[in-house]
Motif scaffolding. Structure first.
Motif, mmCIF file in Angstrom:
data_model
loop_
_atom_site.group_PDB
_atom_site.id
_atom_site.type_symbol
_atom_site.label_atom_id
_atom_site.label_comp_id
_atom_site.label_asym_id
_atom_site.label_seq_id
_atom_site.Cartn_x
_atom_site.Cartn_y
_atom_site.Cartn_z
ATOM 1 N N ALA A 166 -20.276 2.831 -28.009
ATOM 2 C CA ALA A 166 -21.494 2.154 -27.550
ATOM 3 C C ALA A 166 -22.509 1.949 -28.667
ATOM 4 O O ALA A 166 -23.277 0.981 -28.636
ATOM 5 C CB ALA A 166 -22.128 2.952 -26.409
ATOM 6 N N PHE A 167 -22.541 2.843 -29.647
ATOM 7 C CA PHE A 167 -23.512 2.738 -30.731
ATOM 8 C C PHE A 167 -22.907 2.197 -32.024
ATOM 9 O O PHE A 167 -23.561 2.243 -33.074
ATOM 10 C CB PHE A 167 -24.126 4.119 -31.004
ATOM 11 C CG PHE A 167 -25.302 4.464 -30.137
ATOM 12 C CD1 PHE A 167 -25.609 3.727 -29.002
ATOM 13 C CD2 PHE A 167 -26.109 5.547 -30.444
ATOM 14 C CE1 PHE A 167 -26.680 4.048 -28.199
ATOM 15 C CE2 PHE A 167 -27.200 5.884 -29.646
ATOM 16 C CZ PHE A 167 -27.475 5.129 -28.509
ATOM 17 N N ASP A 168 -21.684 1.712 -31.956
ATOM 18 C CA ASP A 168 -21.004 1.298 -33.188
ATOM 19 C C ASP A 168 -21.785 0.255 -33.981
ATOM 20 O O ASP A 168 -21.872 0.329 -35.214
ATOM 21 C CB ASP A 168 -19.605 0.764 -32.880
ATOM 22 C CG ASP A 168 -18.582 1.896 -32.746
ATOM 23 O OD1 ASP A 168 -19.001 3.067 -32.792
ATOM 24 O OD2 ASP A 168 -17.383 1.606 -32.581
ATOM 25 N N SER A 169 -22.343 -0.727 -33.303
ATOM 26 C CA SER A 169 -23.078 -1.778 -34.028
ATOM 27 C C SER A 169 -24.324 -1.200 -34.690
ATOM 28 O O SER A 169 -24.672 -1.577 -35.821
ATOM 29 C CB SER A 169 -23.456 -2.924 -33.089
ATOM 30 O OG SER A 169 -24.312 -2.472 -32.045
ATOM 31 N N LEU A 170 -24.991 -0.270 -34.011
ATOM 32 C CA LEU A 170 -26.171 0.368 -34.593
ATOM 33 C C LEU A 170 -25.793 1.252 -35.779
ATOM 34 O O LEU A 170 -26.514 1.317 -36.782
ATOM 35 C CB LEU A 170 -26.904 1.201 -33.545
ATOM 36 C CG LEU A 170 -27.543 0.455 -32.368
ATOM 37 C CD1 LEU A 170 -28.235 1.438 -31.432
ATOM 38 C CD2 LEU A 170 -28.533 -0.599 -32.857
ATOM 39 N N ILE A 171 -24.657 1.954 -35.649
ATOM 40 C CA ILE A 171 -24.203 2.830 -36.731
ATOM 41 C C ILE A 171 -23.807 2.004 -37.948
ATOM 42 O O ILE A 171 -24.169 2.327 -39.089
ATOM 43 C CB ILE A 171 -23.031 3.699 -36.252
ATOM 44 C CG1 ILE A 171 -23.515 4.696 -35.197
ATOM 45 C CG2 ILE A 171 -22.373 4.433 -37.429
ATOM 46 C CD1 ILE A 171 -22.406 5.472 -34.513
ATOM 47 N N GLU A 172 -23.061 0.939 -37.721
ATOM 48 C CA GLU A 172 -22.629 0.078 -38.832
ATOM 49 C C GLU A 172 -23.811 -0.531 -39.564
ATOM 50 O O GLU A 172 -23.792 -0.691 -40.789
ATOM 51 C CB GLU A 172 -21.708 -1.023 -38.298
ATOM 52 C CG GLU A 172 -21.061 -1.861 -39.390
ATOM 53 C CD GLU A 172 -20.048 -2.854 -38.855
ATOM 54 O OE1 GLU A 172 -19.741 -3.835 -39.560
ATOM 55 O OE2 GLU A 172 -19.567 -2.651 -37.713
ATOM 56 N N ALA A 173 -24.865 -0.826 -38.813
ATOM 57 C CA ALA A 173 -26.055 -1.426 -39.420
ATOM 58 C C ALA A 173 -26.939 -0.382 -40.096
ATOM 59 O O ALA A 173 -27.841 -0.738 -40.857
ATOM 60 C CB ALA A 173 -26.857 -2.168 -38.357
ATOM 61 N N GLY A 174 -26.699 0.889 -39.814
ATOM 62 C CA GLY A 174 -27.535 1.941 -40.375
ATOM 63 C C GLY A 174 -28.712 2.305 -39.496
ATOM 64 O O GLY A 174 -29.463 3.238 -39.817
#
Length: 610
Positions: A546-554
């Motif tokens: 669920a947070f992958d996009s946020l994690i990838e973006a930092g």
């Protein structure tokens, strides 16, 4: 001479311990934390039980146990309540009227029961029990929650029931002095936090001065119009409420429920014995949970039920055109839940808009209990086919917008969570509460501060949960646990002030818990870093990404040192980092998956009028 026994401690209420106590066995690490904070730790030789739910497996086991007991007890009590009141309202009414309250009762009982079963030996420990004449009988389940989650004597009441049930006559009863403030009403009446609930959870639909004036003026014009849809206890922005009023020509109106005055007379012990009697196949925990209910079941459902039902029924009887109610606070407000149950019996449909934080990805989240109790559950913007009556919607919460032209007063705004001593539900949404998670939360913060540059630490505005709202709650004290870190920051703030206003005045927002604040900052498009501990805020397998996009973006950091390194590197120009293509993509991907445009919700509510 035999050695003096250790005092078995279920709370930090030292007055109930034997006066000559020197050795303590504490069932929770919160107890020595309180003793240290208050400066009396050195008086005792203390041993503590290890924190519970420290592994995912133990967490899952506890959740499954509480879930199973919750369903069993609900089935039993729904039938008994109809028998008690000679009604045929059925399971649907009683389940809705109690909402999550019985789940919370089971949780409070289980957490104490589990510790006592594991560690209490009446031959090895001594203790004094709370005199039953001091037991509290709550008016409603809100008061029940305050007693057993947020008062030490609530814990002592549960323990006294446990000992009296399983070890009768072995221990002395204790009664507070008349001058004691341990049972004053203010301790019981204080609002209790629910994960994701902000100050709006006690404000009703309120407006700024211009909107108040305009809304009152328009409402005057629509006084002759009987509403088809009522907005009752929702965290909607005033401007959205006003727009709905205008666009519906008065068919959608904000309404307030009538108040309820309880008689506070002597409990009806005969009816309580009937309601809380044992079944032949009850196990040891079942007997304990129902024994606790004898005093703890609210008056709203026993002594004051007939008056309360008549009051709410008359209220809806005066609104014959009402077809829909939009209500979100019923999840944490017993009176609202009771009203929604009465409304349902009158054929009025309940639309529950999701509260202002995302919980669907947490292990043990309560959506599986809530969605089935309403006619429609409208999400903030996500969808899940497992919940057939959910609709992908949007939020009308006053999220706010960034004001880039305003002068920035703070370089780094750190918004912190609220570590509760006792959780009301076994859900990992409470990722900073309970002993294991609170201690992990403090360790995470210490690691974050240790990795910050000195200049960064000195520029941190440390925003804590308002102290005035938590003075009667049992919480882990951040000012004590993080005293060394707080001493290094620019400013520590635990006032009532509005965090959204602080966000607008800050160049970079760092949020260290997963509730409303990180959504507020991201939606307002303010440079934001979220620190997530995957070992405490557990995500279910189907939503592990669920947070992958946020994690990838930092934007989301799962390691506090990495978060600090990022803060150090972007502190001089967080706006440039926030406007980079990778960060813009990550933010937008997350919002697209989870947060809808408010116009969606406005249009959806208007469509219900046709």
């Amino acid at each position: 001479m035999s050695p003096v026994k250790s005092n078995f401690a279920v709370s930090a209420y030292t007055q109930i311990w034997h006066p000559d106590t020197k050795r303590i066995f504490a069932i929770d690490a919160y107890i020595p934390h309180v003793l240290e904070r208050t400066g009396v730790r050195q008086r005792y030789d203390i041993a503590s039980a290890p924190p519970s739910r420290s592994s995912r497996e133990e967490f899952d086991r506890d959740h499954d146990f509480v879930d199973r007991k919750f369903h069993l007890y609900t089935d039993i009590l729904c039938k008994r309540l109809d028998e008690l009141h000679r009604t045929d309202y059925g399971s649907e009414f009683w389940r809705k009227a109690m909402a999550l309250a019985l789940m919370r009762h089971v949780t409070f009982c289980y957490d104490l029961f589990k510790a006592c079963e594991a560690y209490f030996d009446p031959e090895a420990y001594t203790c004094r029990l709370l005199d039953p004449v001091e037991f509290r009988t709550p008016n409603d389940f809100d008061e029940h929650r305050q007693i057993f989650q947020n008062t030490e004597l609530g814990q002592e009441q549960l323990f006294s029931v446990y000992c009296s049930l399983f070890y009768p006559g072995m221990f002395d009863f204790w009664k507070p002095e008349p001058s004691s403030d341990s049972l004053v009403g203010s301790q019981v009446k204080a609002a209790t936090p629910s994960r994701g609930w902000s100050l709006f959870a006690r404000m009703s639909v309120m407006a700024s001065a211009p909107y108040q004036f305009a809304t009152k003026l328009v409402q005057k014009l629509f006084t002759l119009c009987k509403p088809r849809m009522a907005i009752i206890e929702c965290s909607f922005a005033p401007e959205h409420v006003h727009r709905l009023l205008l666009r519906s020509l008065g068919q959608i109106q904000a309404q307030a429920l009538p108040s309820m005055q309880y008689e506070n007379g002597q409990p009806d012990w005969g009816r309580r014995d009937f309601l809380c009697r044992n079944e032949p196949d009850f196990d040891r925990f079942d007997r304990f949970a129902f024994a606790c209910l004898k005093h703890a079941f609210p008056r709203l459902f026993i002594e004051d039920f007939a008056r309360a039902y008549a009051r709410i029924d008359a209220y809806f009887g005066e609104r014959p055109t009402l077809h829909w109610i939009v209500c979100e606070w019923w999840i944490g407000s017993n009176w609202s839940a009771f009203a929604m149950a009465v409304a349902k019996r009158r054929g009025i449909r309940h639309l529950c808009n999701e509260h202002n934080y995302l919980s669907y990805f947490f292990v043990g989240n309560n959506l599986k209990y809530l969605a089935c109790l309403v006619d429609e559950f409208v999400t903030l913007g996500w969808s899940d086919a497992r919940f057939p009556n959910t609709t992908k919607g949007a939020s009308l919460f006053p999220w706010g917008q960034a004001e880039f032209n305003n002068a920035k007063e703070h370089d780094i705004l750190l918004i912190c969570g609220l570590p509760l001593a006792h959780v009301p539900e076994v859900t990992s949404a409470y990722g900073d509460s309970g002993a294991y998670r609170a201690l992990a939360y403090f360790a995470m913060n210490k690691r974050f501060f240790a990795a910050l540059d000195e200049a960064a630490r000195k520029s941190v505005y440390f925003r804590s949960y308002p102290a005035a709202l938590t003075k009667n709650w049992l919480i882990w004290d951040q000012t004590y646990a993080l005293a060394e870190e707080i001493a290094q920051v620019k400013r520590f703030d635990d006032s009532i002030g509005n965090s959204r206003k602080l966000m607008k005045k800050s160049r970079l927002v760092v949020v260290n818990y997963l509730s409303t604040s990180y959504l507020e900052a991201i939606i307002a498009d303010i440079p934001t870093i979220v620190i997530w501990n995957p070992d405490t805020n557990l995500f279910s397998e189907q939503y592990s990404q669920a947070f992958d996009s946020l994690i990838e973006a930092g934007i989301c950091q799962t390691d506090p040192e990495d978060a600090a390194v990022l803060v150090n590197s972007i502190r001089e120009d967080p706006e440039a980092w926030w406007q980079s293509s990778a960060v813009r993509w990550g933010r937008q991907e997350f919002l697209n998956a989870n947060i809808g445009n408010p116009e969606i919700m406005v249009d959806y509510l208007l469509s219900k009028l046709h």
